[in-house]
Design an enzyme around this catalytic site. Structure first.
Site, PDB file in Angstrom:
ATOM      1  N   THR A 112     -45.827 116.149  98.384  1.00 60.75           N
ATOM      2  CA  THR A 112     -45.645 116.488  99.802  1.00 60.75           C
ATOM      3  C   THR A 112     -44.287 117.150  99.990  1.00 60.75           C
ATOM      4  O   THR A 112     -43.291 116.703  99.419  1.00 60.75           O
ATOM      5  CB  THR A 112     -45.745 115.275 100.761  1.00 60.75           C
ATOM      6  OG1 THR A 112     -45.234 115.685 102.035  1.00 60.75           O
ATOM      7  CG2 THR A 112     -44.973 114.066 100.308  1.00 60.75           C
ATOM      8  N   ILE A 113     -44.282 118.196 100.809  1.00 54.01           N
ATOM      9  CA  ILE A 113     -42.986 118.813 101.115  1.00 54.01           C
ATOM     10  C   ILE A 113     -42.147 117.844 101.944  1.00 54.01           C
ATOM     11  O   ILE A 113     -40.937 117.993 102.024  1.00 54.01           O
ATOM     12  CB  ILE A 113     -43.128 120.154 101.881  1.00 54.01           C
ATOM     13  CG1 ILE A 113     -43.802 119.957 103.244  1.00 54.01           C
ATOM     14  CG2 ILE A 113     -43.842 121.186 101.039  1.00 54.01           C
ATOM     15  CD1 ILE A 113     -43.616 121.134 104.195  1.00 54.01           C
ATOM     16  N   ASP A 114     -42.777 116.846 102.581  1.00 53.49           N
ATOM     17  CA  ASP A 114     -42.053 115.947 103.496  1.00 53.49           C
ATOM     18  C   ASP A 114     -41.182 114.919 102.757  1.00 53.49           C
ATOM     19  O   ASP A 114     -40.311 114.315 103.373  1.00 53.49           O
ATOM     20  CB  ASP A 114     -43.050 115.183 104.390  1.00 53.49           C
ATOM     21  CG  ASP A 114     -43.959 116.113 105.171  1.00 53.49           C
ATOM     22  OD1 ASP A 114     -43.550 117.255 105.444  1.00 53.49           O
ATOM     23  OD2 ASP A 114     -45.093 115.698 105.498  1.00 53.49           O
ATOM     24  N   MET A 153     -40.384 121.309 109.357  1.00 60.94           N
ATOM     25  CA  MET A 153     -41.445 120.310 109.228  1.00 60.94           C
ATOM     26  C   MET A 153     -40.880 118.979 108.730  1.00 60.94           C
ATOM     27  O   MET A 153     -39.662 118.812 108.636  1.00 60.94           O
ATOM     28  CB  MET A 153     -42.516 120.825 108.273  1.00 60.94           C
ATOM     29  CG  MET A 153     -43.411 121.884 108.875  1.00 60.94           C
ATOM     30  SD  MET A 153     -44.701 122.348 107.694  1.00 60.94           S
ATOM     31  CE  MET A 153     -45.804 123.277 108.748  1.00 60.94           C
TER      32      MET A 153
HETATM   33  O1  F6P Z   1     -47.387 117.064 105.381  1.00 60.51           O
HETATM   34  C1  F6P Z   1     -47.028 118.395 105.223  1.00 60.51           C
HETATM   35  C2  F6P Z   1     -46.976 119.103 106.545  1.00 60.51           C
HETATM   36  O2  F6P Z   1     -46.552 120.426 106.314  1.00 60.51           O
HETATM   37  C3  F6P Z   1     -46.106 118.441 107.613  1.00 60.51           C
HETATM   38  O3  F6P Z   1     -44.732 118.676 107.408  1.00 60.51           O
HETATM   39  C4  F6P Z   1     -46.653 119.047 108.869  1.00 60.51           C
HETATM   40  O4  F6P Z   1     -46.435 118.215 109.984  1.00 60.51           O
HETATM   41  C5  F6P Z   1     -48.112 119.166 108.567  1.00 60.51           C
HETATM   42  O5  F6P Z   1     -48.249 119.151 107.155  1.00 60.51           O
HETATM   43  C6  F6P Z   1     -48.747 120.419 109.107  1.00 60.51           C
HETATM   44  O6  F6P Z   1     -50.110 120.362 108.863  1.00 60.51           O
HETATM   45  P1  F6P Z   1     -51.130 121.577 109.022  1.00 60.51           P
HETATM   46  O7  F6P Z   1     -50.988 122.439 107.807  1.00 60.51           O
HETATM   47  O8  F6P Z   1     -52.456 120.916 109.101  1.00 60.51           O
HETATM   48  O9  F6P Z   1     -50.741 122.318 110.273  1.00 60.51           O
END
Ligand code: F6P
Length: 341
Positions: free
Chosen positions: A125-127, A169
């Site tokens: 995860t990038i998070d 994000m």
């Molecule tokens: O979990 C990775 C992430 O990029 C979060 O940082 C962000 O809130 C979410 O996914 C965005 O999701 P989506 O690609 O469904 O808009």
């Protein structure tokens, strides 16, 4: 053994490097590898593709995932879990490597606990919000992209005497904001874990202007809590709202402009943060995780996840890894705060 591989959740730089490493190590040990299309959805629907040496060649620098991904939760699909188990059996699979974040791996943990499903996890995860590992792959790339953006925004901020708000994000944790903010020299960083109010943020900006700096960079995490901003809209199959829809950056910019009188602009980095080629650090981490996951499968150590502890690749239980989110600790935020205002 015949080993399935799937990638679930948001795409992330380094996924393909894991697929390559898992496959290469499994081939070397005499096993076969099958790609599962679009995360858990592929097991619910029974969509597979063969992965051989040719398919996994040239993947190290490639962003996204060659297997496709989805946020499908088999536990939220009528008959989903039974379909997963049935397709797994019908394809004669012996093991699964699931590459994903808390949601994808949470499904793996539950399948293992409830059905002794032979799964091994790789933390993506990038998070960087998965507990039980120091870092997830993809995070370093996201931080690099955000840092470069902050560097670029500095020049405009400086030329126009503006406050530039950068929304990044990170979901409910502020890892991307804190790391890119420290690296990019942000003047204020706002994250979900720390109760810094807008008034305090404006005080820091005014203080900066008082000491002769007539521009500022504010990095805000999409999950930062701002009074009057509620989560709304649709939730995905794991119960997550789309935090980007709260528009935290724009709201913050308008309040900063109102409270300080300084001209303010906002940049929302969005999915640019997840795109493109992984950094060397993420390629190496993804590769080490992939080898470890293949070794765990080879040894029959299921219900485990490859993890980074210090500089060592270890394995931890999937249950432990998905039990809670890893939030930014105070001492990391203090490093950032030392440069506020
Ligand atoms: O979990 C990775 C992430 O990029 C979060 O940082 C962000 O809130 C979410 O996914 C965005 O999701 P989506 O690609 O469904 O808009």
């Amino acid at each position: 053994m015949k080993v399935g591989v799937l990638t679930g959740g948001g795409d992330c730089p380094g996924l393909n490097a894991v697929i390559r490493a898992v496959s290469r190590r499994l081939f070397a040990r005499g096993h076969g590898v099958v790609g599962i299309r679009e995360g858990w959805r592929g097991l619910v629907d029974g969509r597979f593709e063969p992965l051989g040496p040719r398919e996994v060649s040239g993947l190290l620098p490639r962003g996204g995932t060659i297997l496709g991904t989805s946020r499908t939760n088999p536990y939220r699909v009528e008959g989903g879990v039974d379909a997963v188990l049935e397709h797994f059996r019908a394809e004669s699979l012996d093991a699964l490597v699931a590459i994903g974040g808390e949601d994808t791996l949470g499904v793996g943990a539950r399948l293992y606990a409830e059905h002794e499903f032979p799964v091994v996890g790789v933390p993506k995860t990038i998070d960087n919000d998965l507990s039980a590992t120091d870092y997830t792959f993809g995070f370093d790339t996201a931080v690099s992209i955000c840092t470069e953006a902050i560097d670029r925004l500095h020049t405009t901020a400086e030329s126009h005497n503006r406050v530039m708000v950068v929304e990044v994000m990170g979901r409910h944790t502020g890892w991307i904001a804190v790391m890119s903010g420290i690296a990019g020299g942000a003047d204020v960083i706002l994250i979900p874990e720390q109760p810094v109010s807008i008034e305090d943020a404006c005080k820091e900006i005014r203080h900066r202007h008082d000491r002769g700096k007539d521009f500022s960079i504010v990095v805000v995490s999409e999950g930062y809590e701002l009074e009057g901003v509620a989560d709304g809209g649709d939730v995905d199959e794991f119960g997550h709202v789309r935090l980007s829809e709260r528009g935290i950056g724009a709201r913050l910019a308008s309040q900063i402009e109102q409270q300080t009188g300084f001209e303010t602009r906002v940049t929302v980095l969005g999915h640019v943060q997840r795109g493109g080629s992984p950094t060397p650090r993420d390629r190496v981490l993804a590769t080490r995780y992939g080898l470890k996951a293949a070794d765990l499968v080879h040894d029959g150590s299921f219900g485990r996840m490859a993890a980074l502890h210090g500089d060592r690749i270890v394995d931890v239980s999937l249950e432990e890894a998905t039990a809670e989110l890893k939030r930014v600790p105070d001492d990391w935020f203090e490093v950032a705060r030392a440069f506020f205002g």
